[in-house]
Design a protein around this motif. Structure first.
Motif, mmCIF file in Angstrom:
data_model
loop_
_atom_site.group_PDB
_atom_site.id
_atom_site.type_symbol
_atom_site.label_atom_id
_atom_site.label_comp_id
_atom_site.label_asym_id
_atom_site.label_seq_id
_atom_site.Cartn_x
_atom_site.Cartn_y
_atom_site.Cartn_z
ATOM 1 N N ARG A 11 -76.863 -56.002 -23.742
ATOM 2 C CA ARG A 11 -75.695 -55.403 -24.366
ATOM 3 C C ARG A 11 -75.898 -55.395 -25.857
ATOM 4 N NH1 ARG A 11 -69.426 -56.554 -22.928
ATOM 5 N NH2 ARG A 11 -68.596 -55.214 -24.546
ATOM 6 N N LYS A 12 -75.893 -54.220 -26.458
ATOM 7 C CA LYS A 12 -76.041 -54.115 -27.914
ATOM 8 C C LYS A 12 -74.818 -53.419 -28.454
ATOM 9 C CE LYS A 12 -80.837 -54.309 -29.140
ATOM 10 N NZ LYS A 12 -81.910 -53.670 -29.871
ATOM 11 N N ARG A 13 -74.110 -54.082 -29.296
ATOM 12 C CA ARG A 13 -72.819 -53.596 -29.791
ATOM 13 C C ARG A 13 -71.985 -53.129 -28.595
ATOM 14 N NH1 ARG A 13 -75.504 -50.085 -33.388
ATOM 15 N NH2 ARG A 13 -76.622 -51.381 -34.870
ATOM 16 N N LEU A 16 -74.596 -50.510 -23.246
ATOM 17 C CA LEU A 16 -75.273 -51.280 -22.212
ATOM 18 C C LEU A 16 -76.637 -50.637 -21.934
ATOM 19 C CD1 LEU A 16 -72.378 -51.737 -19.646
ATOM 20 C CD2 LEU A 16 -73.379 -53.530 -21.058
ATOM 21 N N PHE A 17 -77.605 -51.491 -21.640
ATOM 22 C CA PHE A 17 -78.936 -50.996 -21.266
ATOM 23 C C PHE A 17 -79.419 -51.752 -20.041
ATOM 24 C CE2 PHE A 17 -78.520 -50.196 -25.765
ATOM 25 C CZ PHE A 17 -79.041 -48.924 -25.921
ATOM 26 N N SER A 44 -80.181 -46.387 -21.213
ATOM 27 C CA SER A 44 -78.806 -46.658 -21.657
ATOM 28 C C SER A 44 -77.844 -46.274 -20.537
ATOM 29 C CB SER A 44 -78.502 -45.875 -22.933
ATOM 30 O OG SER A 44 -78.093 -44.578 -22.615
ATOM 31 N N TRP A 45 -76.772 -47.033 -20.411
ATOM 32 C CA TRP A 45 -75.851 -46.919 -19.276
ATOM 33 C C TRP A 45 -74.544 -46.347 -19.799
ATOM 34 C CZ3 TRP A 45 -74.741 -51.712 -15.627
ATOM 35 C CH2 TRP A 45 -74.148 -51.245 -14.446
ATOM 36 N N ASN A 46 -74.270 -45.121 -19.430
ATOM 37 C CA ASN A 46 -73.144 -44.393 -20.017
ATOM 38 C C ASN A 46 -71.821 -44.724 -19.316
ATOM 39 O OD1 ASN A 46 -71.329 -42.522 -20.951
ATOM 40 N ND2 ASN A 46 -72.742 -40.796 -20.841
ATOM 41 N N PRO A 47 -70.875 -45.378 -20.009
ATOM 42 C CA PRO A 47 -69.616 -45.757 -19.362
ATOM 43 C C PRO A 47 -68.725 -44.563 -19.021
ATOM 44 C CG PRO A 47 -69.516 -46.256 -21.682
ATOM 45 C CD PRO A 47 -70.920 -45.828 -21.410
ATOM 46 N N TYR A 48 -68.988 -43.414 -19.642
ATOM 47 C CA TYR A 48 -68.189 -42.239 -19.303
ATOM 48 C C TYR A 48 -68.689 -41.582 -18.016
ATOM 49 C CZ TYR A 48 -66.127 -42.691 -23.883
ATOM 50 O OH TYR A 48 -65.449 -43.173 -24.974
ATOM 51 N N ARG A 49 -69.907 -41.930 -17.607
ATOM 52 C CA ARG A 49 -70.458 -41.354 -16.390
ATOM 53 C C ARG A 49 -70.379 -42.333 -15.218
ATOM 54 N NH1 ARG A 49 -74.253 -37.187 -17.272
ATOM 55 N NH2 ARG A 49 -74.519 -37.265 -15.027
#
Lengths: 222, 294
Positions: A11-13, A16-17, A44-49
């Motif tokens: 977790r960076k800032r 999520l990765f 990178s793990w997109n929270p909107y998707r």
């Protein structure tokens, strides 16, 4: 939610990765960014998707998901969340159930290089039809936009979730009943879940990542 | 003694109530042979191994597929306490992965190549061609407000002509395809409305499973949900409005006619999907009589 997965999840800032396994290096599943951190490749793990990413960013909740967990994933769609989950449990197995042929076609190209995903082209309304494939699992995850989604979840949970195992259900208020305000729709689902042998640990809305969606995290008794 | 029958992808097992395996049949590790077994299971048929194991024991089963062999108890908690590990019998996860990848590919391809999926794609393509033709002819009309150079317009004019020509072609294709797929519905309301109903329902099977009241409102989803959310007056008809018996009926009779027509359509769809008998001429007669008796 906080996942306890050492270096598989970073977790960076506010991003999520998850670590891309070696055989998938260079493959971006849904157009997500690839990044090299500490010498290995991450996606990178997109929270909107992905609603699971949204849930992870929203609340502090510890979900222990060891690397060798087995997961029953209902409503795998085109494999966005499934691919990240497959990064997280590198030695485990995900049984990904999807009923739409068009989504399944895309899912299969995600599954091909990932040995830990087993695709099932089945209807989650009939959990007994994949009993010969799916064993008892540690986590049942559901993301199906159906009116009877809590009923589908309960029947699958009763059949496949180990006692003490975790259930995560992503509720879309608009498919429970469009004419109800979202909070009332969530309450309907909550009542149905409370009738079962489970403890609901947490329930929260997924805004601003998803509109009119809520996550329920629960544990089977025993 | 009570027995339990469990089939996993690598074998069939008969267990007693102390969770001991009494008898078992392991499947072959050969990929092709194993695939055949799993195909049988996924077709909801019973394996010979299962018949042998169940013989005289009348076991409890959890799969509906096996209900003829013993007593079917989907909520029996015995099954959730059993873990039969494939690896302890020498069947690897990689094998399962590669088999299910192949089976799923075959199943997806067969459902994507089904005739109703083809018809649905054609109907959607026709709507898109219509849209393109409208946009282009609007543009030409705006352009022709003042006398302009025909050579400048040539690229658009040729495309428009092509689109219009191909629209006709596609329409003919749909008409023949729908007539083969759903002869009863075609006879009742004509090929184009039948194709549109199919495209709204998603497949012929889904359409055949719908109640008449849902068929009546297919294509009127926007109005229906507006009604459910905000109140007001509910819609009386969806795409079946295009049929002259509704579209040309007096306003006060439209709702009634829509109900009568969709009731007959519902029967026709079931005949097209399941029995494949041609009953549309009878249905049509009944419908016309009902429409006359106001």
């Amino acid at each position: 939610m906080v996942l306890k997965n050492n270096d598989q999840l970073i977790r960076k800032r506010n991003k999520l990765f998850t670590r891309n396994p070696e055989q998938c290096n260079g493959i971006s599943v849904y157009g997500e960014q690839l990044k090299t951190i500490n010498g290995s490749q991450y996606r990178s793990w997109n929270p909107y998707r992905s609603k699971l990413a949204a849930a992870l960013l929203k609340k502090k909740f510890t979900l222990s998901l060891p690397e060798n967990s087995t997961v029953l994933y209902l409503g795998a769609a085109t494999g966005t969340t499934v691919s990240h989950l497959s990064d997280l449990i590198s030695n485990g197995t995900i049984y990904a159930v999807e009923h739409s042929p068009i989504s399944m076609k895309k899912l299969l190209s995600v599954v091909e290089p990932r040995q830990n995903i087993i695709p099932l082209f089945e209807d989650a309304n009939h959990p007994d039809r994949y009993f010969s494939i799916v064993p008892q699992v540690d986590l049942v995850y559901q993301d199906i936009s159906q009116r009877n989604q809590s009923d589908i979840f309960i029947r699958n949970m009763n059949m496949y979730l180990k006692p003490g195992g975790t259930g995560i259900i992503m509720v879309k208020a608009r498919s429970i009943d469009v004419s109800l305000p979202p909070k009332k729709a969530y309450r309907i689902v909550e009542h149905e879940l409370r009738d079962q042998d489970v403890t609901i640990h947490q329930s929260f809305s997924l805004s601003p990542f998803e509109k009119d969606h809520a996550a329920f995290v629960l544990q089977k008794q025993g | 003694m009570q027995y339990y029958l469990i089939t996993k992808w690598f074998g069939s097992f008969l267990l007693d109530s102390q969770k001991n395996i009494v008898e078992q049949f392991l499947f072959s590790k050969d990929e092709q042979k194993l695939m055949n077994k799993i195909e049988i299971i996924r077709d909801h048929r019973v394996l010979n191994e299962e018949k042998k194991l169940a013989d005289k024991h009348n076991p409890i089963v959890i799969e509906k597929r096996l209900q003829s062999l013993g007593s079917f108890q989907i909520n029996n908690s015995f099954f959730s306490t059993i873990q039969i590990n494939s690896e302890s019998f020498g069947f690897s996860k990689e094998l399962l992965h590669s088999i299910l990848l192949k089976i799923s590919k075959e199943q997806v391809d067969s459902s994507l190549s089904s005739p109703d999926y083809q018809v649905i794609q054609q109907v959607n393509a026709l709507d898109e061609l219509q849209h393109i033709a409208n946009v282009l002819s609007e543009r030409l009309a705006a352009w022709n407000m003042y006398i302009s150079d025909e050579d400048n317009q040539k690229p658009i004019v040729t495309v428009l002509q092509q689109v219009e020509k191909n629209q006709e072609l596609l329409k003919q294709q749909i008409e023949t395809d729908v007539k083969n797929l759903a002869p009863n519905m075609t006879e009742l309301i004509g090929p184009m409305i039948a194709a549109r109903l199919l495209s709204h329902a998603g497949s012929l099977k889904k359409l055949a499973m719908l109640p008449a009241s849902s068929i009546q409102l297919l294509g009127a989803e926007k109005a229906l949900f507006r009604f459910k959310k905000q109140g007001g007056r509910p819609p009386k008809h969806g795409v079946i409005f295009q049929h002259p018996s509704i579209g040309k009926a007096p306003f006060r009779l439209r709702g009634k006619h829509a109900r009568l027509l969709s009731a007959k359509l519902c029967i026709a769809a079931k005949a097209d999907m399941f029995t494949k008998r041609f009953i549309a001429s009878d249905l049509k007669k009944e419908l016309e009589e009902n429409l006359k008796n106001k």
